[in-house]
Design a protein around this motif. Structure first.
Motif, PDB file in Angstrom:
ATOM      1  N   ALA A  80       1.063  -1.204   0.039  1.00  0.00           N
ATOM      2  CA  ALA A  80       0.074   0.002   0.100  1.00  0.00           C
ATOM      3  C   ALA A  80       0.814   1.173  -0.083  1.00  0.00           C
ATOM      4  O   ALA A  80       0.387   2.318  -0.616  1.00  0.00           O
ATOM      5  N   ASN A  81       2.080   1.244   0.494  1.00  0.00           N
ATOM      6  CA  ASN A  81       2.955   2.390   0.768  1.00  0.00           C
ATOM      7  C   ASN A  81       4.224   2.150  -0.196  1.00  0.00           C
ATOM      8  O   ASN A  81       4.984   3.180  -0.288  1.00  0.00           O
ATOM      9  N   SER A  82       3.911   1.531  -1.391  1.00  0.00           N
ATOM     10  CA  SER A  82       4.997   1.415  -2.104  1.00  0.00           C
ATOM     11  C   SER A  82       5.510   2.599  -3.000  1.00  0.00           C
ATOM     12  O   SER A  82       4.501   3.409  -3.500  1.00  0.00           O
TER      13      SER A  82
ATOM     14  N   LEU B 244      -1.220  -3.774  -8.452  1.00  0.00           N
ATOM     15  CA  LEU B 244      -2.348  -4.402  -7.807  1.00  0.00           C
ATOM     16  C   LEU B 244      -1.825  -4.142  -6.314  1.00  0.00           C
ATOM     17  O   LEU B 244      -0.769  -4.814  -6.155  1.00  0.00           O
ATOM     18  N   VAL B 245      -2.703  -3.567  -5.471  1.00  0.00           N
ATOM     19  CA  VAL B 245      -2.092  -3.254  -4.328  1.00  0.00           C
ATOM     20  C   VAL B 245      -2.203  -4.471  -3.388  1.00  0.00           C
ATOM     21  O   VAL B 245      -3.639  -4.807  -3.383  1.00  0.00           O
TER      22      VAL B 245
ATOM     23  N   PRO C 228      -9.515 -10.585  -4.259  1.00  0.00           N
ATOM     24  CA  PRO C 228      -9.628 -11.496  -5.628  1.00  0.00           C
ATOM     25  C   PRO C 228     -10.319 -10.985  -6.825  1.00  0.00           C
ATOM     26  O   PRO C 228      -9.899 -11.355  -8.033  1.00  0.00           O
ATOM     27  N   ALA C 229     -11.472 -10.469  -6.630  1.00  0.00           N
ATOM     28  CA  ALA C 229     -12.341  -9.755  -7.852  1.00  0.00           C
ATOM     29  C   ALA C 229     -11.428  -9.085  -8.698  1.00  0.00           C
ATOM     30  O   ALA C 229     -11.580  -8.956  -9.664  1.00  0.00           O
ATOM     31  N   ARG C 230     -10.489  -8.163  -8.161  1.00  0.00           N
ATOM     32  CA  ARG C 230      -9.809  -7.151  -8.912  1.00  0.00           C
ATOM     33  C   ARG C 230      -8.736  -7.815  -9.652  1.00  0.00           C
ATOM     34  O   ARG C 230      -8.412  -7.424 -10.750  1.00  0.00           O
TER      35      ARG C 230
ATOM     36  N   ARG D 281     -11.346  -5.167   0.259  1.00  0.00           N
ATOM     37  CA  ARG D 281     -11.339  -4.823  -1.222  1.00  0.00           C
ATOM     38  C   ARG D 281     -10.919  -3.487  -1.552  1.00  0.00           C
ATOM     39  O   ARG D 281     -11.341  -2.988  -2.486  1.00  0.00           O
ATOM     40  N   GLY D 282     -10.303  -2.886  -0.563  1.00  0.00           N
ATOM     41  CA  GLY D 282      -9.600  -1.526  -1.073  1.00  0.00           C
ATOM     42  C   GLY D 282      -8.419  -1.365  -0.781  1.00  0.00           C
ATOM     43  O   GLY D 282      -7.597  -2.314  -0.482  1.00  0.00           O
ATOM     44  N   THR D 283      -7.690  -0.146  -1.013  1.00  0.00           N
ATOM     45  CA  THR D 283      -6.141   0.038  -0.866  1.00  0.00           C
ATOM     46  C   THR D 283      -5.903   0.559   0.381  1.00  0.00           C
ATOM     47  O   THR D 283      -4.675   0.611   0.715  1.00  0.00           O
ATOM     48  N   ARG D 284      -6.754   0.839   1.140  1.00  0.00           N
ATOM     49  CA  ARG D 284      -6.375   1.621   2.563  1.00  0.00           C
ATOM     50  C   ARG D 284      -6.132   0.269   3.626  1.00  0.00           C
ATOM     51  O   ARG D 284      -6.680  -0.668   3.545  1.00  0.00           O
TER      52      ARG D 284
END
Length: 236
Positions: free
Chosen positions: A83-85, A100-101, A106-108, A188-191
């Motif tokens: 996430a912090n890349s 892809l974070v 899986p759906a993403r 399912r989020g990036t947070r």
């Protein structure tokens, strides 16, 4: 012949989870840990996509090899990043199509494999993780088309995160799921999600199921995570 997804990662648990998901969707998974393996497989006619784990020590060598071989652009290549890349620019310059974070939804991932891009949609209509079918384990039943749950024949009202957690447990029963894999499946989020938050939601889900079934369907596996155990229950 099944389409092949080349996975380059040095994280055994992560590889096991992705392999389980991808094989359930009809893909063959080829694990490659060395740069020359990834580059060689990228040129194979059966290769459908490449997934590069950015936590791997040899990522730079792989990216340079792909670019030098003019292989980028021929097949979709995704980088699995934290996430912090701070490596997004480097990856774009190396020819990576998508970042892809992690923790990975899986759906993403499936949306990327089917379209070559992720449009930001949830991908609910993709494969086993979003088909309009019914999942059943023990006394629990989920209708994915109507997004409804019944336990012991009675309707069970769950919040979206609880629903996705239960869906994941029903899709993969008798498997110990780490908190990170549950975060990937349900949030399912990036947070970033605190692992203790997972414990709270599992507790709520467990209590809701117990109120209708009379027992704890979800078992805590000390230091490892949680699992929906059906084999012991069926053998009683």
């Amino acid at each position: 012949m099944k389409p092949v997804v080349v996975l380059s990662s040095q994280d055994p648990e992560f590889c096991f989870l992705l392999q389980y998901i991808l094989e359930a969707e009809g893909y063959a998974v080829c694990l490659a840990t060395k740069p020359d393996q990834v580059i060689r497989l990228a040129d194979h006619p059966s290769t459908h996509a490449i997934l590069l784990d950015c936590l791997a020590d040899n990522l730079d060598a792989i990216c340079k090899g792909l670019k030098r071989g003019a292989l980028t652009g021929r097949i979709p290549i995704a980088a699995l990043v934290g996430a912090n890349s701070d490596r997004h620019i480097d990856l774009i310059e190396a020819g990576i199509d998508e970042s892809l974070v992690r923790p990975l939804a899986p759906a993403r991932l499936l949306q990327f494999l089917k379209t070559g891009v992720t449009s930001g949609q949830q991908g609910e209509d993709l494969g086993r993780f979003g088909s309009g079918r019914t999942l059943r384990q023990l006394e629990i039943e989920i209708n994915l088309a109507s997004q409804s749950v019944r336990c012991n024949g009675q309707p069970l009202d769950l919040a979206p995160i609880g629903f996705r957690l239960l869906q994941y447990f029903l899709q993969f029963p008798n498997v110990v799921h780490s908190r990170q894999s549950l975060i990937a499946a349900a949030w399912r989020g990036t947070r970033r999600v605190d692992p203790r938050t997972v414990d709270v939601h599992i507790g709520r889900l467990r209590q809701a199921l117990r109120s209708l079934s009379g027992y704890d369907a979800i078992r805590t596996v000390r230091t490892a995570g949680y699992m929906l155990e059906t084999r012991a229950r069926h053998s009683v």
